[in-house]
Enzyme design. Sequence first.
Site, PDB file in Angstrom:
ATOM      1  N   ASP A 238      38.175  37.007  30.874  1.00 29.81           N
ATOM      2  CA  ASP A 238      37.403  38.026  31.067  1.00 29.81           C
ATOM      3  C   ASP A 238      36.059  38.100  30.104  1.00 29.81           C
ATOM      4  OD1 ASP A 238      39.259  39.488  32.803  1.00 29.81           O
ATOM      5  OD2 ASP A 238      39.832  40.854  31.230  1.00 29.81           O
TER       6      ASP A 238
HETATM    7  N1  URA Z   1      44.510  39.389  30.837  1.00 29.83           N
HETATM    8  C1  URA Z   1      43.473  40.227  30.583  1.00 29.83           C
HETATM    9  O1  URA Z   1      43.344  41.187  30.662  1.00 29.83           O
HETATM   10  N2  URA Z   1      42.315  39.413  30.399  1.00 29.83           N
HETATM   11  C2  URA Z   1      42.076  38.389  30.250  1.00 29.83           C
HETATM   12  O2  URA Z   1      40.941  37.569  30.127  1.00 29.83           O
HETATM   13  C3  URA Z   1      43.215  37.592  30.330  1.00 29.83           C
HETATM   14  C4  URA Z   1      44.245  37.905  30.695  1.00 29.83           C
END
Ligand code: URA
Length: 236
Positions: A103
């Site tokens: 993310d």
């Molecule tokens: N889980 C999440 O919530 N975000 C990420 O970037 C990776 C795993």
Amino acid sequence: MRLNKYIASCGVASRRAADAIIAEGRVTVNGRPVETIGMDVNPDADEVAVDGALLSFPGNNVYIMLNKPAGVLSTCQDDRGRKTVLDLVNGVEQRLFPVGRLDYDTEGLLLLTNDGSFAYRCTHPKHELDKTYMAVVHGRLDEGAIKHLQSGIMLDGIKTAPAKIEMLDRNTSSYRLNITIHEGRNRQVKRMFEAVGAHVMELKRVAFGKLTLGDLPTGHWRYMTESELSTMNIPE
Ligand code: URA
């Protein structure tokens, strides 16, 4: 390098058969169909595909480990002009792309490569590659919540696979812990904690398969070592 030689070097066909494949209009270079048989390509920079499948030039593949900072996209470009992981990797000629995603606000270990087959193998769910995230979580995580996370949480009507949780530090309303999962569903870790009434404040991927981030500083990258690559030698 002549296009037919390039195609032959990738093990797809002999040079003569490569000429026939080119003449049949089945080859693209950087997404554009090839019209000239005698065309030259740059093995370091050009993307050649036969019948839509990207070729991988042997010995020319690069494998990079990046410690992605928060506030950077794990895509190759952004139409809103935001910084992407490619902006952090300078001086590499090959066309890189990230292996999976983190993310925008997640930090940590992200691989970049130009080897489509490697990326496919690393991210295919059937290989169940472990990913460990260090999370700072606010809320109350009682024993029931932890057991729930470990045994599986319903997200979008499908139960998550069992997760491993290692508590690192705790005080009255916040926790620092490692959570290991092998799936890669959208915002999975954040949504798993939301489902038990807690909130992820910080998230950092610290391990991917047998690879660990080690002391690579945030925003920095390095080439993977041969031994790291061999630990990621995943079959098709
Ligand atoms: N889980 C999440 O919530 N975000 C990420 O970037 C990776 C795993």
